[in-house]
Design an enzyme around this catalytic site. Structure first.
Site, PDB file in Angstrom:
ATOM      1  N   LYS A  40      59.197  35.037 -38.124  1.00 32.28           N
ATOM      2  CA  LYS A  40      59.175  34.761 -39.574  1.00 32.28           C
ATOM      3  C   LYS A  40      59.375  33.273 -39.825  1.00 32.28           C
ATOM      4  O   LYS A  40      58.656  32.648 -40.591  1.00 32.28           O
ATOM      5  CB  LYS A  40      60.298  35.499 -40.286  1.00 32.28           C
ATOM      6  N   TRP A  71      37.978  32.353 -42.992  1.00 33.48           N
ATOM      7  CA  TRP A  71      38.929  31.948 -41.946  1.00 33.48           C
ATOM      8  C   TRP A  71      38.057  31.626 -40.747  1.00 33.48           C
ATOM      9  O   TRP A  71      37.452  32.499 -40.145  1.00 33.48           O
ATOM     10  CB  TRP A  71      39.880  33.106 -41.647  1.00 33.48           C
ATOM     11  N   ARG A 109      43.411  36.695 -46.476  1.00 35.68           N
ATOM     12  CA  ARG A 109      42.586  36.956 -45.288  1.00 35.68           C
ATOM     13  C   ARG A 109      42.075  35.666 -44.656  1.00 35.68           C
ATOM     14  O   ARG A 109      41.520  35.682 -43.564  1.00 35.68           O
ATOM     15  CB  ARG A 109      41.390  37.834 -45.654  1.00 35.68           C
ATOM     16  N   CYS A 148      37.493  37.351 -42.786  1.00 34.46           N
ATOM     17  CA  CYS A 148      37.324  36.672 -44.047  1.00 34.46           C
ATOM     18  C   CYS A 148      37.419  37.719 -45.128  1.00 34.46           C
ATOM     19  O   CYS A 148      37.586  38.893 -44.844  1.00 34.46           O
ATOM     20  CB  CYS A 148      35.965  35.987 -44.060  1.00 34.46           C
ATOM     21  N   ASN A 201      31.968  39.296 -42.880  1.00 39.83           N
ATOM     22  CA  ASN A 201      33.288  39.344 -42.265  1.00 39.83           C
ATOM     23  C   ASN A 201      33.098  39.969 -40.891  1.00 39.83           C
ATOM     24  O   ASN A 201      32.468  41.016 -40.780  1.00 39.83           O
ATOM     25  CB  ASN A 201      34.214  40.197 -43.145  1.00 39.83           C
ATOM     26  N   GLY A 202      33.627  39.300 -39.846  1.00 40.22           N
ATOM     27  CA  GLY A 202      33.469  39.841 -38.499  1.00 40.22           C
ATOM     28  C   GLY A 202      32.905  38.779 -37.574  1.00 40.22           C
ATOM     29  O   GLY A 202      32.891  37.593 -37.909  1.00 40.22           O
ATOM     30  N   HIS A 254      68.912  31.886 -18.383  1.00 34.01           N
ATOM     31  CA  HIS A 254      67.821  31.697 -17.425  1.00 34.01           C
ATOM     32  C   HIS A 254      66.764  30.734 -17.946  1.00 34.01           C
ATOM     33  O   HIS A 254      65.612  30.821 -17.558  1.00 34.01           O
ATOM     34  CB  HIS A 254      67.208  33.055 -17.084  1.00 34.01           C
ATOM     35  N   GLU A 295      61.657  38.971 -34.313  1.00 35.23           N
ATOM     36  CA  GLU A 295      61.006  38.976 -35.608  1.00 35.23           C
ATOM     37  C   GLU A 295      61.567  37.855 -36.494  1.00 35.23           C
ATOM     38  O   GLU A 295      60.826  37.196 -37.225  1.00 35.23           O
ATOM     39  CB  GLU A 295      61.181  40.353 -36.278  1.00 35.23           C
ATOM     40  N   GLU A 322      56.407  30.991 -38.589  1.00 32.12           N
ATOM     41  CA  GLU A 322      55.098  31.090 -39.256  1.00 32.12           C
ATOM     42  C   GLU A 322      55.083  30.463 -40.633  1.00 32.12           C
ATOM     43  O   GLU A 322      54.059  29.971 -41.072  1.00 32.12           O
ATOM     44  CB  GLU A 322      54.497  32.505 -39.240  1.00 32.12           C
ATOM     45  N   LYS A 360      46.397  37.197 -42.912  1.00 31.75           N
ATOM     46  CA  LYS A 360      47.193  38.421 -42.898  1.00 31.75           C
ATOM     47  C   LYS A 360      46.531  39.525 -42.094  1.00 31.75           C
ATOM     48  O   LYS A 360      47.177  40.267 -41.378  1.00 31.75           O
ATOM     49  CB  LYS A 360      47.449  38.898 -44.324  1.00 31.75           C
TER      50      LYS A 360
HETATM   51  C1  G6P Z   1      48.636  38.994 -38.489  1.00 32.70           C
HETATM   52  C2  G6P Z   1      49.637  38.844 -39.610  1.00 32.70           C
HETATM   53  C3  G6P Z   1      50.989  39.424 -39.191  1.00 32.70           C
HETATM   54  C4  G6P Z   1      50.831  40.858 -38.733  1.00 32.70           C
HETATM   55  C5  G6P Z   1      49.781  40.982 -37.630  1.00 32.70           C
HETATM   56  C6  G6P Z   1      49.447  42.440 -37.357  1.00 32.70           C
HETATM   57  O1  G6P Z   1      48.985  38.161 -37.449  1.00 32.70           O
HETATM   58  O2  G6P Z   1      49.782  37.484 -39.971  1.00 32.70           O
HETATM   59  O3  G6P Z   1      51.891  39.368 -40.291  1.00 32.70           O
HETATM   60  O4  G6P Z   1      52.061  41.328 -38.269  1.00 32.70           O
HETATM   61  O5  G6P Z   1      48.572  40.347 -38.030  1.00 32.70           O
HETATM   62  O6  G6P Z   1      48.873  42.971 -38.508  1.00 32.70           O
HETATM   63  P1  G6P Z   1      48.824  44.514 -38.865  1.00 32.70           P
HETATM   64  O7  G6P Z   1      48.077  44.583 -40.162  1.00 32.70           O
HETATM   65  O8  G6P Z   1      48.113  45.180 -37.746  1.00 32.70           O
HETATM   66  O9  G6P Z   1      50.231  44.984 -38.988  1.00 32.70           O
END
Ligand code: G6P
Length: 615
Positions: free
Chosen positions: A492, A74, A27, A2, A100-101, A511, A488, A495, A610
């Site tokens: 993208k 969150w 967050r 959070c 947070n945690g 396969h 990737e 998400e 994030k």
């Molecule tokens: C979350 C974010 C991703 C990110 C991942 C790892 O899932 O939504 O965009 O790639 O965490 O985050 P970091 O800060 O360790 O790169």
């Protein structure tokens, strides 16, 4: 995972918390809350859903007070609801807590506290801290009524991860903050001070912070900040100066942060190269790794580890480390690395990769690898983050703040940094043809210009997005060094647009995934020149033979490949080993425009956050 903000000073605490929370909404954004102390009472406001609801609530009925704490949530324990939103308040209504945690032993603490007569209003783990603090505030031997002492005593009962901000109605002159494993900074002002789970939240107010470490507690007043350990020993700390300007986290005229950050890539690439590579005829300089040339020459293995997008960058790193530096390499999802209890031989280097430097799984993997004797050199964006502080060395990607939940510029710069690292190791070890290394270095120096060119072609990508955005299923195919690009690209898209997207090796298509091919599923094929080019032509034909529409990511002028595909996204031709950098940008734009056309909330996609500070 959070977001936390707190303020003590002479201005409106609620407004400052609200502004900071807006910067932290990435967050988590299930619900939010703010508590202030006014006239000897706590005043708490909570809203469910996005922070806009808090804007409206405070506009209608302000929350006056010059000390306060705020939180954006969150959900981990208990669904998003008013009762489960923070701040949580002690049973006597005098102490408010944001957290947070995750408190791992909250179940047992809850039962104990219930037996002592405390009543719970929420399903959260956090509420135990509010009640525990009350309990010790009332009864700490020798120090009843001492908020810091009560907090210190309470955290001794906790297992797990936390950053707390705590205020008490009895004392409008003290804000207490403490952390273990979850990020926390104290911002320093004149006659006013701040706390935040992320320096970005308070950068507009101050550029000076104390970065708080595990089991450190901060007593914050208007006049100053006292740092101690949990035994009460005073700690001296240099203020850290935040290295980016106050407006670095603004949208700057772009509709979305993600769009702004995609467009920042040329400059960010220049920043990443600066001081490291300026002449292809000279060796690379990569400071911060804390590895001697002999250590690099003696390496027997490199283990990359990361989550999400950073994991895909790690896959590129693995490929290049073997291809150029000839070191056996692995890349593991951080959550899995520990789970498989890896065998770590001598002279193994672990490379955790993380934008935030706070991702819990990556942090835990780092600790585990260190315990097993591996040296850890991390590739990070956020300076002085938790992972940075626990690493033996750090290479920063120099991306500047990234706010959009979908990582874009950080991915490109992680890939660029992986490439620099592999070239550097190859130079030190003498394992690659110098002409090849020279060619790659020259290509890296050209990369910011290629990125600019790719951004100029945004309308072409938009046109492709318009053709396919109504389909609900997609496959992203790549091979070799561009398999991570396909993975990737799929991540993208899924998400932010919620289009089902699978990233696959084109070689694996036969396969299984080929069973899905039909006119309603589009395939994005990364089909630039290189060792795997002809195999990609074969795969595209197999899809076409089954009436599947194909979008090709194709080198400029490659009419042969262009004719195979239903739509083409052209990229400047570069050496294959650096092509993940050119293919990334159009794939980011494709995801962005498809999501935008579908009307989705691009910067805050559902259920995501994030920075994921829980395992
Ligand atoms: C979350 C974010 C991703 C990110 C991942 C790892 O899932 O939504 O965009 O790639 O965490 O985050 P970091 O800060 O360790 O790169």
């Amino acid at each position: 995972m959070c977001g936390i903000v707190g303020y003590i000073g002479s201005r409106s605490a609620a407004q400052i918390c609200l502004e900071g929370l807006h910067r932290l909404e990435y967050r988590g954004y299930d619900s939010a809350g703010i508590a202030v102390v006014r006239d000897g009472e706590l005043d708490v406001r909570k809203v469910v859903g996005k922070l806009l609801n808090m804007d409206a609530s405070l506009a209608e009925t302000p929350l006056p007070g010059t000390i306060g704490i705020g939180h954006t949530r969150w959900a981990t324990h208990g669904k998003p609801s008013l009762d489960n939103s923070h701040p949580h308040v002690s049973m006597n209504g005098r102490i408010a807590v944001v957290h947070n945690g995750i408190i791992e032993n909250y179940g047992e603490l809850r039962e104990q506290l219930k037996a002592e007569g405390y009543e719970f209003k929420s399903q959260t783990d956090t509420e135990v801290m509010a009640h525990l603090t009350q309990k010790y505030y009332e009864g700490t031997p020798g120090a009843p009524g001492d908020l810091r002492a009560a907090v210190v005593r309470a955290v001794q009962d906790l297992r797990g991860a936390f950053a707390f901000g705590i205020i008490c109605a009895d004392n409008p002159d003290q804000l207490v903050a403490v952390r273990r494993f979850s990020p926390l900074v104290v911002g320093l002002g004149e006659g006013e001070n701040y706390i935040a789970s992320d320096m970005g939240a308070i950068r507009k107010e101050t550029d000076k912070v104390y970065v708080i470490d595990d089991d450190e507690v901060a007593l914050i007043t208007r006049e100053g900040v006292e740092l101690t350990d949990l035994d009460g020993n005073p700690l001296q700390r240099e203020a850290f100066v935040i290295p980016w300007p106050a407006d670095a986290a603004e949208k700057g005229g772009h509709k979305k942060f993600m769009h702004k950050e995609i467009h920042e890539q040329p400059d960010a690439m220049r920043a990443c190269l600066a001081g490291r590579l300026s002449d292809p005829d000279q060796p690379l300089v990569l400071e911060g790794m804390n590895l001697t040339p002999d250590e690099i020459r003696g390496l027997h293995k490199v283990v990359f580890t990361a989550c999400g997008t950073a994991y895909h960058a790690g896959l590129v790193g693995r490929f290049l480390m073997e291809y150029l530096a000839k070191i056996p390499a692995e890349c593991d999802l951080a959550a899995e690395l520990r789970a498989r209890n890896p065998v770590v031989l001598d002279d193994t280097l672990c490379v955790p990769i993380s934008q935030s430097g706070e991702t819990a799984d990556t942090l835990v993997a780092l600790r585990d690898m260190k315990d097993k004797g591996s040296k850890c050199v991390s590739v990070l964006n956020v300076v002085d983050s938790s992972i940075a502080r626990e690493s033996d060395g750090v290479v920063y990607i120099q991306a500047g703040p990234e706010i959009g939940v979908a990582s874009t510029k950080a991915f490109s710069l992680q890939v660029m940094t992986m490439t620099l690292m592999a070239i550097h190791f190859a130079e030190v070890r003498g394992t690659a043809d110098p002409a090849l290394l020279r060619e790659l270095k020259a290509a890296l120096l050209e990369m910011p210009r290629h990125a600019e060119e790719l951004l100029k072609r945004e309308d072409d990508v938009l046109a492709v997005a318009q053709k396919f955005y109504q389909l609900d299923d997609s496959l992203f195919l790549g091979r070799g060094v561009n398999l991570p690009s396909a993975m990737e690209g799929a991540l993208k898209l899924k998400e932010i647009s919620y289009i089902h997207a699978e990233g696959y090796s084109a070689g694996e298509m036969k396969h299984g995934p080929i069973a899905l091919v039909c006119p309603e599923l589009f395939t994005v094929a990364v089909a630039v020149h290189g060792d795997v080019y002809e195999k990609m032509i074969g795969n595209i034909q197999e899809i076409k033979a089954r009436s599947g529409p194909v979008i090709g990511l194709i080198d400029d002028g490659d009419s042969l490949m262009g004719e195979q595909c239903d739509a083409a996204i052209w990229v400047p031709q570069v050496p294959e080993m650096v092509s993940p950098l050119t293919t990334a940008i159009p794939l980011q734009l494709l995801a962005y425009h498809m999501a935008d056309l579908r009307g989705e909330d691009i910067d805050q996609p559902r259920n995501l956050a994030k920075t994921v500070t829980v395992e």
